[in-house]
Design a protein around this motif. Structure first.
Motif, PDB file in Angstrom:
ATOM      1  N   UNK A   1     -20.999  75.684 -34.715  1.00 30.46           N
ATOM      2  CA  UNK A   1     -19.745  76.272 -34.345  1.00 30.46           C
ATOM      3  C   UNK A   1     -20.199  77.447 -33.327  1.00 30.46           C
ATOM      4  N   UNK A   2     -20.973  78.164 -33.601  1.00 27.83           N
ATOM      5  CA  UNK A   2     -21.442  79.596 -32.751  1.00 27.83           C
ATOM      6  C   UNK A   2     -21.901  79.016 -31.484  1.00 27.83           C
ATOM      7  N   UNK A   3     -22.762  77.944 -31.288  1.00 26.81           N
ATOM      8  CA  UNK A   3     -23.164  77.330 -30.383  1.00 26.81           C
ATOM      9  C   UNK A   3     -22.047  77.025 -29.270  1.00 26.81           C
ATOM     10  N   UNK A   4     -21.115  76.107 -30.108  1.00 24.19           N
ATOM     11  CA  UNK A   4     -19.831  75.730 -29.492  1.00 24.19           C
ATOM     12  C   UNK A   4     -19.110  76.760 -28.799  1.00 24.19           C
ATOM     13  N   UNK A   5     -19.111  77.991 -29.449  1.00 23.65           N
ATOM     14  CA  UNK A   5     -18.416  79.023 -28.798  1.00 23.65           C
ATOM     15  C   UNK A   5     -19.214  79.695 -27.376  1.00 23.65           C
ATOM     16  N   UNK A   6     -20.406  79.861 -27.657  1.00 23.06           N
ATOM     17  CA  UNK A   6     -21.195  80.322 -26.705  1.00 23.06           C
ATOM     18  C   UNK A   6     -21.026  79.355 -25.318  1.00 23.06           C
ATOM     19  N   UNK A   7     -21.419  78.154 -25.460  1.00 20.07           N
ATOM     20  CA  UNK A   7     -21.193  77.124 -24.505  1.00 20.07           C
ATOM     21  C   UNK A   7     -19.929  76.731 -23.964  1.00 20.07           C
ATOM     22  N   UNK A   8     -18.754  77.539 -24.626  1.00 23.74           N
ATOM     23  CA  UNK A   8     -17.504  77.224 -24.066  1.00 23.74           C
ATOM     24  C   UNK A   8     -16.635  76.057 -24.662  1.00 23.74           C
ATOM     25  N   UNK A   9     -17.295  75.382 -25.324  1.00 19.87           N
ATOM     26  CA  UNK A   9     -16.451  74.055 -25.916  1.00 19.87           C
ATOM     27  C   UNK A   9     -15.390  74.636 -26.839  1.00 19.87           C
ATOM     28  N   UNK A  10     -15.610  75.556 -27.588  1.00 19.46           N
ATOM     29  CA  UNK A  10     -14.632  76.449 -28.383  1.00 19.46           C
ATOM     30  C   UNK A  10     -14.337  77.662 -28.030  1.00 19.46           C
ATOM     31  N   UNK A  11     -13.064  77.678 -27.895  1.00 20.16           N
ATOM     32  CA  UNK A  11     -12.638  79.191 -27.615  1.00 20.16           C
ATOM     33  C   UNK A  11     -12.692  80.125 -29.025  1.00 20.16           C
ATOM     34  N   UNK A  12     -13.249  81.175 -28.995  1.00 19.39           N
ATOM     35  CA  UNK A  12     -13.286  81.958 -30.121  1.00 19.39           C
ATOM     36  C   UNK A  12     -12.010  82.729 -30.593  1.00 19.39           C
ATOM     37  N   UNK A  13     -11.798  82.788 -31.732  1.00 13.58           N
ATOM     38  CA  UNK A  13     -10.673  83.444 -32.220  1.00 13.58           C
ATOM     39  C   UNK A  13     -10.524  84.988 -32.271  1.00 13.58           C
ATOM     40  N   UNK A  14     -12.033  85.259 -32.018  1.00  7.62           N
ATOM     41  CA  UNK A  14     -12.310  86.859 -31.890  1.00  7.62           C
ATOM     42  C   UNK A  14     -13.336  87.157 -31.591  1.00  7.62           C
ATOM     43  N   UNK A  15     -13.612  88.308 -30.955  1.00  7.91           N
ATOM     44  CA  UNK A  15     -15.032  88.855 -30.470  1.00  7.91           C
ATOM     45  C   UNK A  15     -15.428  88.055 -29.104  1.00  7.91           C
ATOM     46  N   UNK A  16     -16.770  88.365 -28.707  1.00  7.34           N
ATOM     47  CA  UNK A  16     -16.865  88.265 -27.428  1.00  7.34           C
ATOM     48  C   UNK A  16     -18.269  87.484 -27.245  1.00  7.34           C
ATOM     49  N   UNK A  17     -18.663  86.789 -26.026  1.00 10.71           N
ATOM     50  CA  UNK A  17     -20.025  86.621 -25.764  1.00 10.71           C
ATOM     51  C   UNK A  17     -20.054  87.230 -24.445  1.00 10.71           C
ATOM     52  N   UNK A  18     -21.327  88.018 -24.526  1.00 11.66           N
ATOM     53  CA  UNK A  18     -21.541  88.726 -22.889  1.00 11.66           C
ATOM     54  C   UNK A  18     -23.030  88.021 -22.381  1.00 11.66           C
ATOM     55  N   UNK A  19     -22.669  87.710 -21.010  1.00 14.32           N
ATOM     56  CA  UNK A  19     -23.965  87.390 -20.272  1.00 14.32           C
ATOM     57  C   UNK A  19     -24.267  88.588 -19.215  1.00 14.32           C
ATOM     58  N   UNK A  20     -25.374  89.151 -19.426  1.00 15.09           N
ATOM     59  CA  UNK A  20     -25.515  90.333 -18.508  1.00 15.09           C
ATOM     60  C   UNK A  20     -24.338  91.297 -18.378  1.00 15.09           C
ATOM     61  N   UNK A  21     -23.476  91.434 -19.458  1.00  9.70           N
ATOM     62  CA  UNK A  21     -22.547  92.112 -19.472  1.00  9.70           C
ATOM     63  C   UNK A  21     -21.404  91.618 -19.041  1.00  9.70           C
ATOM     64  N   UNK A  22     -21.491  90.443 -18.798  1.00  8.80           N
ATOM     65  CA  UNK A  22     -19.887  89.758 -18.289  1.00  8.80           C
ATOM     66  C   UNK A  22     -19.484  88.809 -19.217  1.00  8.80           C
ATOM     67  N   UNK A  23     -18.395  89.055 -19.730  1.00  5.09           N
ATOM     68  CA  UNK A  23     -17.694  88.213 -20.771  1.00  5.09           C
ATOM     69  C   UNK A  23     -17.638  86.867 -20.522  1.00  5.09           C
TER      70      UNK A  23
END
Lengths: 326, 255
Positions: free
Chosen positions: B45-67
């Protein structure tokens, strides 16, 4: 060299073909040419895995648009044919916003509904669509001469030559698209949309692209038809013709470029010429249906699988070699 | 300093079930980072949220500071985060070469008008060269014309990674890459991953094969029941009491 010889021979055969036919058969030949473009453009959409039931209505959009452009705006017919195709493509882009929220079966039903809505709009609005009676007296193609041959568009032969040329160019473009990386991406979207998306493919954009290209060429085919027949009405583009398109694609097979064309040619010749000659006037739909059932039972991969067997290709590998090398 | 890849208080709810509950961890550039946990811990599930397959219910993933959380999957991929799938998700009806060519979609974006006229010859050649490079890297070059669906399981997994690698990713998310591989194949795949790391590719990996994880990862995040449990290098994780409890059950449950 061998390819060139085949090309020249094929071209000569196409040129000579109508001279051996009766007048009514020549007319059928014109429709056959236009239907080949219709079914080939349909195949481009099926590359992405989506089957639409609105394709014939969208062909009608091209026909109506081209007819209205010439009648109301006085645009020169050849230009308005191209504009008709462009209008159909544009409408497909608009339709894609609601329709591509769905996939598979739901898309099929949704596209059917969208097509019926368009048809009802034609019926409802007498201005500019002419209501249920449609548009009559559409300007024919202007006659012209290319030196060695005088195009007289009251003759089906002339219109056959013209549509052959247009359809050949369109088929060439469709072929180039399919063989290109874009075509490969269409296949990717069809077989594994999740993996394609993970590789950076914008699924919605590619589905829309396929839908609008297919619709554009269907529109050109419809516009050519409108200027040939001279009259169109909402019932010229009803679901009956859509069923024919589906049977051509299914009986011919959609794994190769030539499959749907083969299906279209074989079934049309069978229906219009063989069965008519044999005197089955009233029973033709019955026998046509029987042939369809038999072909699905015994040739589930379509007529193209027969061709591949004869040409000695490995069975089971019916996807064409579309190596984008050439 | 902004972190390279940062998962910040990520939450995923499916109806009443909270599959991932406030997970945070950081991945440094150029490392192999493991994500482990017992079955149902919420790793995929975490993977799916990082890769954009799921939209998280809350929180953020940031790549080089960009959400990047909440973006669509292809948008995440275009920012350099490319994933593989748990099962052998491939274009089974296409050849191995064509699979890899789809992987080159991002560096060699197809252009339909150039394709019709024939002005994209350079791009096509570049894409083929890149695809072949990716296949050679994973030792699949000799299978180029086979149908992907007819490959052996190990080769299919390797091809899945080759498709991801062909797109010049910055981060590869590998979802259980060693499943169904024999020890020999696993060892070879581990070597390849070390070479990917030398190329500067950051790898985030979900895996059950503990030997592979311990031998491969620079850092490991362990989660259990959707929550962060422990983080550290392999030696620390191996001896972490909470991790041992999560996997083997606490002492109080034993007899």
């Amino acid at each position: 060299m061998r390819n060139l010889a085949i090309f020249v021979l094929g071209g000569a055969a196409l040129l000579a073909l109508p001279h051996g036919l009766s007048f009514s058969q020549q007319e059928i030949l014109v429709f056959l040419t236009l239907n080949i473009l219709l079914v080939s453009s349909y195949r481009l959409l099926t590359l992405t895995g989506e089957w639409s039931l609105a394709h014939v209505v969208i062909m009608g959009v091209g026909a109506y648009a081209s007819a209205i452009y010439t009648k109301e705006l006085g645009i020169w017919v050849p230009v308005s044919i191209l504009l008709g195709g462009a209008t159909a493509a544009l409408l497909a882009v608009l339709l894609s916003f609601p329709l591509f929220r769905m996939k598979g079966f739901y898309f099929l039903i949704g596209s059917f509904a969208a097509g019926e809505i368009i048809r009802l709009l034609w019926k409802r609005f007498r201005d500019p669509f002419g209501g249920a009676k449609g548009i009559k007296g559409i300007d024919p193609m202007p006659d012209f001469s290319i030196g060695i041959y005088d195009f007289d568009f009251f003759e089906p032969i002339s219109y056959y030559y013209l549509s052959c040329a247009v359809v050949a160019v369109c088929l060439w473009i469709l072929w180039r698209i399919e063989r290109s990386p874009v075509g490969l991406t269409f296949h990717a979207v069809h077989w594994q949309d999740r993996l394609a998306e993970a590789s950076g493919v914008n699924l919605r954009a590619y589905r829309t692209l396929a839908f609008s290209i297919a619709s554009g060429f269907a529109g050109i085919s419809g516009a050519l038809m409108a200027h040939y027949v001279g009259t169109i009405n909402p019932n010229s583009f009803d679901v009956d013709l859509m069923v024919f398109v589906l049977t051509w694609a299914i009986v011919g097979g959609t794994a190769t470029f030539y499959g749907p064309i083969l299906g279209c040619v074989v079934l049309t010749v069978l229906n219009e010429i063989v069965l008519r000659e044999m005197g089955f006037e009233q029973m033709r739909p019955l026998i046509y249906g029987l042939i369809m059932i038999l072909s699905i039972l015994f040739l589930p991969k379509g007529l193209e699988s027969l061709v591949q067997k004869i040409a000695g290709k490995r069975p089971g590998k019916d996807t064409p070699e579309r190596s984008p090398a050439q | 300093m902004t972190q390279f890849l940062e998962v910040d208080n990520l939450i995923m709810r499916f109806g009443g079930l909270t599959a991932v509950d406030g997970l945070s961890f950081k991945v440094n550039h150029g490392e192999i980072h493991g994500l482990i946990g017992p079955n149902g811990a919420g790793k995929t599930t975490t993977f799916n949220m990082i890769s954009g397959f799921y939209k998280p219910s809350g929180g953020q993933v940031r790549l080089r500071g960009e959400t990047i959380s909440g973006l669509r999957m292809h948008e995440v991929a275009r920012r350099g985060v490319v994933r593989t799938f748990q099962h052998s998700t491939l274009f089974a009806e296409m050849t191995v070469m064509e699979n890899a060519l789809v992987g080159t979609h991002m560096p060699f974006r197809p252009n339909i008008f150039a394709a019709i006229i024939g002005w994209d010859r350079d791009d096509r050649e570049g894409a083929r060269a890149r695809a072949r490079e990716a296949l050679e890297f994973f030792g699949l070059d000799h299978l180029r014309d086979e149908m992907a669906g007819e490959l052996s399981h190990g080769h299919q997994r390797a091809l899945g990674m080759a498709v991801a690698y062909a797109s010049h990713p910055d981060v590869m998310l590998l979802d259980e890459p060693f499943t169904g591989m024999n020890p020999e194949e696993t060892r070879r795949m581990m070597d390849l991953m070390c070479r990917l790391r030398e190329d500067g590719i950051t790898i985030l990996i979900v895996e059950h094969d503990m030997q592979a994880i311990m031998g491969l990862c620079d850092n490991i995040t362990c989660m259990s029941f959707g929550k962060f449990l422990a983080e550290g290098n392999p030696a620390e994780i191996r001896n972490h009491p909470a991790v041992i409890e999560a996997y083997l059950g606490g002492a109080r449950h034993v007899a």
